[in-house]
Design an enzyme around this catalytic site. Structure first.
Site, PDB file in Angstrom:
ATOM      1  N   GLU A 127       1.451  -3.089  -6.654  1.00 41.84           N
ATOM      2  CA  GLU A 127       0.727  -4.447  -6.471  1.00 41.84           C
ATOM      3  C   GLU A 127       0.066  -4.168  -4.903  1.00 41.84           C
ATOM      4  O   GLU A 127       0.502  -3.512  -4.116  1.00 41.84           O
ATOM      5  CB  GLU A 127       1.745  -5.487  -6.356  1.00 41.84           C
ATOM      6  CG  GLU A 127       2.561  -5.728  -5.235  1.00 41.84           C
ATOM      7  CD  GLU A 127       3.347  -4.787  -4.922  1.00 41.84           C
ATOM      8  OE1 GLU A 127       3.878  -4.139  -5.530  1.00 41.84           O
ATOM      9  OE2 GLU A 127       3.530  -4.448  -3.696  1.00 41.84           O
TER      10      GLU A 127
ATOM     11  N   SER B 237       0.634  -1.788  13.369  1.00 38.14           N
ATOM     12  CA  SER B 237       0.703  -1.468  11.732  1.00 38.14           C
ATOM     13  C   SER B 237      -0.533  -0.880  10.937  1.00 38.14           C
ATOM     14  O   SER B 237      -0.233   0.019  10.094  1.00 38.14           O
ATOM     15  CB  SER B 237       1.292  -2.460  11.061  1.00 38.14           C
ATOM     16  OG  SER B 237       0.391  -3.476  11.045  1.00 38.14           O
TER      17      SER B 237
ATOM     18  N   LYS C 280       1.689   1.730   5.410  1.00 42.39           N
ATOM     19  CA  LYS C 280       2.190   1.891   3.838  1.00 42.39           C
ATOM     20  C   LYS C 280       2.479   2.998   3.387  1.00 42.39           C
ATOM     21  O   LYS C 280       3.444   3.477   2.396  1.00 42.39           O
ATOM     22  CB  LYS C 280       0.894   0.988   3.133  1.00 42.39           C
ATOM     23  CG  LYS C 280       0.853  -0.390   3.606  1.00 42.39           C
ATOM     24  CD  LYS C 280       1.987  -1.108   3.164  1.00 42.39           C
ATOM     25  CE  LYS C 280       1.797  -2.746   3.244  1.00 42.39           C
ATOM     26  NZ  LYS C 280       2.882  -3.500   2.899  1.00 42.39           N
TER      27      LYS C 280
END
Ligand SMILES: O=C(O)c1ccccc1NCC(=O)[C@H](O)[C@H](O)COP(=O)(O)O
Length: 609
Positions: free
Chosen positions: A324, A590, A302
């Site tokens: 969010e 990830s 991210k």
């Protein structure tokens, strides 16, 4: 259909040879006065030394030249196409065509009546070139016109059943932008020159760009029928402002340098590519490689997107970012970059997710972010996103909405994909340095789909199988899952059209997954498109299968993955044993699982003790 490419303005034999070698569909010679003017004898001579490749069309560009001169030139220079670049009326084209046997293209210079003018040449012109109108010059100016008009020209040419080449100021920096308008052809002259000579490198970049068969989204932000901008009027301006800002930094070396520095010195890129030798041996079959996004600062992929969007926010002069979050990873990444760049940060998070991800909530607060608890709907990611959008509508002037996945209205899905593509680009390079080949299959988990798009995108034109893995929760035939592509229907959510989990009346249903990062009822529009076109294969695995794979990675490789990531690993566990020992599976690891320890303990505690 492939975009036709015309390289124009070959002024010497060297230019001509480079043009032939480039494999362009059309090579243009200027027979009108100007710096690129050539004569028919020299063009004939160059061909004696090297014939064009079969299918390559030699095109002569004329400006209001007498018909006899055009006919003589066609014969001597062996032209296949005559490009009438001046104000020649349809009758003149007809006469040249029947007397020469060559095809005749009409150039029109972009202005508000040009589409209507095309209608006058219907049945006569074998194709069109639309060029920039510049006073004092007919062409070869290197000047661009407003490409918003391209679809109208393309539509009219399609109606007439002929090609339409877009000319004027196309170069290696802007060609992708033009391709997004889907022209049937592109005509370049100045953009492939360096110091007045045709430049092989620029030609090859242009060729590579048009050879790419996968071009999405289009200029409206659509991936096939998916995507778009379904937002209230008040947000349209903000999205346009963002699109412009993104366009301006996309190919800006200064922005790239700044981002690269942050990625390297702050986040720790390039992340490692680890060979999972013991896991591969345990499963048997394919060799498993892990792209270690878990090793990024903050523990997941991210941060790649958050760093890039925060730098963009700063460029745009915004002082506040909002985000969010579901699993909390994007919230942590946003809070982190806000702290790093001195921006204020509000993170919207569903009350349910706040309970499940206590540790990440604490981290966000510690980093200085305000975490806003959302109590509407199912109190998860969908509801947090609704609240974030509401807040943005009221505060667009100073607020940048840092969306964490390839979802939302255009340009977010494209922008987040581009910022995350570093994952696939690095893996491709690292794997080919290590093994000398591309992977046979690339696997990633899919919630909204950003880690998956990031690793898939650089492989999209390659012969590599791509598999996205959704959360089947307690089973896709139970009501408790988040398998949007397996079970969803088309609908609009959070500004774009995609597949959504919904009931018969079109109400969004609550998704479920043990993993907070995968329980989103929608999916990025590009995934919807890639599923429907068959380019990417999507599978679903259950909570139980994910946890089993998570344990395997802990035991055999000493890596605790996030539960999201474990979904990709669960698919690998099923797939690898049936593959050959020479095959390679590349998995996007990830994120790391520290944030999930409590959930894992609740689910597996007794078994482990
Ligand atoms: O290219 C020229 O020098 C030229 C001169 C006079 C009439 C037409 C000319 N070029 C026509 C073309 O087809 C060019 O490829 C087209 O104008 C695009 O040129 P550029 O903007 O330099 O890419």
């Amino acid at each position: 259909m492939k975009t036709a490419l015309k390289f124009c303005g070959m002024r010497c034999e060297q230019d001509y040879l480079k043009g032939v070698e480039s494999g362009a569909d059309m090579l243009g010679f200027i027979f009108a006065s100007g710096k690129r003017q050539v004569n028919s004898e020299e063009v004939a001579l160059w061909q004696r030394n090297k014939q064009p490749y079969p299918g390559q069309k030699l095109t002569g560009v004329f400006v209001n030249a007498p018909a006899e001169q055009v006919l003589e030139t066609v014969k001597t220079a062996g032209l296949h196409i005559v490009q009438c670049h001046g104000t020649e009326p349809p009758e003149e084209l007809k006469a040249i065509k029947s007397a020469s046997g060559a095809q005749v293209y009409k150039t029109l210079h972009h202005h508000k009546e040009a589409v209507n003018e095309m209608a006058k040449y219907e049945g006569t012109a074998d194709g069109y070139v639309i060029d920039t109108k510049t006073s004092g010059a007919w062409g070869g100016t290197g000047r661009q016109f407003d490409w918003e008009a391209v679809p109208a020209y393309t539509r009219e040419a399609e109606r007439q059943g002929v090609p339409c080449l877009i000319a004027g100021g196309v170069n290696t920096d802007n060609i992708y932008k033009l391709l997004a308008y889907k022209p049937s052809g592109i005509d370049v002259s100045s953009g492939i020159e360096t110091d007045g000579k045709k430049d092989e490198r620029k030609m090859s970049e242009m060729k590579k760009a048009v050879s790419k068969t996968y071009q999405a989204p289009d200029h409206l932000g659509r991936f096939g029928p998916f995507g778009g901008k379904y937002v209230p009027e008040t947000l349209m301006y903000a999205l346009e402002e963002l699109e412009e800002a993104y366009d301006s930094i996309k190919n800006d070396p200064e922005f790239a340098k700044e981002l690269h520095k942050e990625m390297k010195e702050y986040s720790g890129r390039p992340t490692a590519l680890s060979y999972a030798g013991q896991l591969s041996a345990h499963y048997g079959g394919a060799q498993i490689f892990l792209k270690r996004e878990d090793l990024n600062h903050t523990g997941a992929h991210k941060i790649n997107n958050a760093l890039a969007q925060a730098l963009l926010a700063k460029r745009m002069g915004k002082t506040q970012i909002i985000a969010e979050t579901g699993a909390g990873q994007h919230g942590v990444a946003s809070a982190t970059v806000a702290a790093r760049f001195g921006l204020t940060c509000k993170v919207f998070m569903g009350a349910e997710d706040i309970k499940r991800q206590e540790l990440n909530v604490f981290r966000m607060r510690l980093l200085g972010a305000e975490v806003i608890e959302v109590h509407s709907g199912g109190k998860t990611l969908k509801d947090a996103t609704n609240e974030a959008i509401r807040h943005w509508v009221a505060n667009v002037h100073d607020t940048f909405y840092l969306i964490g996945s390839v979802v939302g209205p255009h340009p977010y899905p494209m922008m987040v994909r581009d910022f995350q593509s570093i994952i696939g680009e690095e893996s491709k390079r690292q794997l080919s340095e290590r093994t000398g080949k591309l992977p046979d299959e690339v696997v990633a988990c899919v919630g909204g789909g950003s880690n998956a798009m990031g690793i898939f995108y650089p492989f999209i034109e390659d012969e590599v199988k791509l598999t996205g893995v959704e959360a089947a929760g307690k089973g896709i035939d139970t009501p408790e899952h988040a398998a949007t592509l397996s079970k969803g229907r088309k609908g609009v959510l959070h500004g774009s059209l995609s597949y959504l989990l919904q009931d018969e009346d079109g109400n969004i249903t609550e998704p479920y997954s043990i993993s907070a990062g995968l329980d989103y009822p929608g999916i990025g529009p590009e995934h919807a498109h890639l599923r429907d076109t068959g380019r990417v294969n999507y599978e679903a695995v259950t909570d139980k299968e994910a946890l089993e794979a998570l344990e395997d990675l802990c035991r055999f490789e000493g890596i605790l993955p996030a539960i999201e990531t474990a979904h990709a690993l669960a698919y690998v566990k099923k797939k690898a044993p049936g593959m050959s020992k020479d095959d390679i599976i590349l998995v996007c690891l990830s994120g790391r699982g520290d944030k999930d320890v409590h959930t894992i303990q609740d689910a597996l505690g007794e078994e482990i003790e």
